[in-house]
Motif scaffolding. Structure first.
Motif, PDB file in Angstrom:
ATOM      1  N   ASN A 151       1.041  -1.366   0.267  1.00  0.00           N
ATOM      2  CA  ASN A 151       0.092  -0.059   0.464  1.00  0.00           C
ATOM      3  C   ASN A 151       0.801   1.344  -0.012  1.00  0.00           C
ATOM      4  O   ASN A 151       1.990   1.216   0.124  1.00  0.00           O
ATOM      5  CB  ASN A 151      -1.110  -0.169   1.169  1.00  0.00           C
ATOM      6  N   VAL A 153       0.718   5.896   0.411  1.00  0.00           N
ATOM      7  CA  VAL A 153      -0.462   6.799   1.240  1.00  0.00           C
ATOM      8  C   VAL A 153       0.207   7.822   0.354  1.00  0.00           C
ATOM      9  O   VAL A 153       1.462   8.509   0.088  1.00  0.00           O
ATOM     10  CB  VAL A 153      -0.479   6.725   2.954  1.00  0.00           C
ATOM     11  N   ALA A 165      -4.926   7.344   0.612  1.00  0.00           N
ATOM     12  CA  ALA A 165      -4.751   6.026  -0.220  1.00  0.00           C
ATOM     13  C   ALA A 165      -4.831   4.722  -1.216  1.00  0.00           C
ATOM     14  O   ALA A 165      -5.825   5.127  -1.683  1.00  0.00           O
ATOM     15  CB  ALA A 165      -4.436   4.575   1.464  1.00  0.00           C
ATOM     16  N   ALA A 285       2.038   1.273   4.739  1.00  0.00           N
ATOM     17  CA  ALA A 285       2.680   1.773   4.021  1.00  0.00           C
ATOM     18  C   ALA A 285       3.758   1.748   3.295  1.00  0.00           C
ATOM     19  O   ALA A 285       4.813   1.723   2.950  1.00  0.00           O
ATOM     20  CB  ALA A 285       1.937   2.619   3.679  1.00  0.00           C
TER      21      ALA A 285
END
Length: 349
Positions: A151, A153, A165, A285
């Motif tokens: 992930n 952000v 995000a 993230a």
């Protein structure tokens, strides 16, 4: 940065022939000035053909502004509109507090005659816009070299505090909006408790947006001036009265012109690092932290010093994770409008 690998977005309609050679309008909608752009699609990309800025409050509705833009440029065959909105979008509707009117996708369709209208949160749009950013507009703040796909952000302090995000599904990144900027600010030190009390008297509920935004930067400054009794120099008084506070305080810190300028920026950087830390940890993230917006771009030289990074990696147990998070400053000022265009062009089959 290898943007092709790091920004392989989930765009299910990007290969559909129906989305090739499409004319669309994208908008970066803001309190004072809204920018409208006319785009066309070709070879799985969007291309800006022309744009114009309008004073937002001079129009009675967003649809009126779009119709004016179409008339100003004699545009034809527009099939899509994408509106990047500074606030939450729910069920095709939005009523941002900083705007003079609410938005409804169905109303915009009816009033413009354009059959597809998309409302998208501005930071979600900015996340889509990362795909369009040139290599030179990514400034490396930190990269340990130990990158793990995951992930990502996006943190953007400007007129407000935007947070978004990108969920990594193993093959693609899927942007989504958050309203994390409205979460409540929490102090850590005795001085910050004083700062919190100072802001609570003004706002009641103290959100992170009250700290990390153009207004938040001024809040930090006036706390140092009014509570900590730092002197406001005459030249800065003149800049404040002229409405130039943000640029003046940052330039004053760059030039080391007065103590209060340096203290304001260093304090702001600590808070920026802390909220970046929280956002990264909440979203796990590992794919990276991306700083964008008016203020981080102006603070570029300060982001590369130790104040920001040392405060970013402070954690009870997660420093080993945080030290490997790549951090980039995004200098492209058109990520929002370009991202809105990309979303409208290719998100739907």
């Amino acid at each position: 940065m290898d943007t092709k690998n790091k920004f392989k977005l989930f765009l299910p309609g990007i290969t559909a022939e129906i989305n090739d050679k499409v004319a669309l309008i994208a908008a970066d909608l803001r309190e004072k000035t809204t920018v409208l752009g006319y785009y066309s699609t070709e070879n799985r990309n969007v291309f800006l053909k022309t744009e114009k800025a309008y004073a937002t409050k001079e129009f009675d509705s967003f649809a009126e502004m779009v119709n004016q833009f179409i008339a100003d440029h004699s545009l034809e065959n527009i099939t899509k509109i994408a509106v990047a909105v500074p606030g939450p979008v729910i069920g095709g509707k939005s009523a941002p507090q900083r705007l003079p009117w609410a938005l409804d996708a169905d109303d915009i369709k009816n009033q413009t005659g354009i059959k597809e209208v998309f409302l998208i949160n501005d930071l979600e749009a900015s996340a889509y816009g990362l795909q369009h950013v040139a290599q030179d507009d990514f400034v490396k703040i930190h990269d340990s070299g130990n990158f793990t796909p995951g992930n990502a952000v996006l943190l953007a302090p400007g007129e407000g505090l935007g947070e978004a995000a990108l969920f990594w599904d193993g093959s693609f990144l899927r942007p989504f909006a958050t309203e994390g900027g409205h979460c409540e600010f929490s102090p850590r030190t005795n001085d910050e408790v004083e700062f919190y009390s100072f802001l609570q008297k003004i706002y009641g509920i103290v959100s992170w947006e009250s700290v990390l935004s153009t207004g938040g930067l001024f809040n930090v400054y006036r706390f140092l001036r009014d509570v900590k009794r730092q002197v406001q120099p005459e030249w800065l008084t003149q800049e404040i009265e002229a409405g130039n506070f943000t640029k003046a305080i940052i330039q004053g810190a760059i030039d080391k012109r007065d103590r209060i300028c340096t203290m304001t920026i260093e304090t702001f950087l600590v808070f920026l690092a802390r909220e970046a830390n929280s956002l990264v940890l909440k979203m796990k993230a590992t794919g990276g932290l991306f700083l964008s917006g008016e203020i981080p771009v102006m603070l570029e030289q300060f982001l590369n010093n130790s104040v920001f990074y040392k405060n970013f990696i402070i954690s009870d147990k997660m420093e080993n994770v945080l030290k490997d998070i790549p951090i980039y400053l995004v200098k492209d000022e058109k990520t929002i409008i370009n991202g809105a265009a990309i979303y409208a062009a290719f998100y739907n089959k």
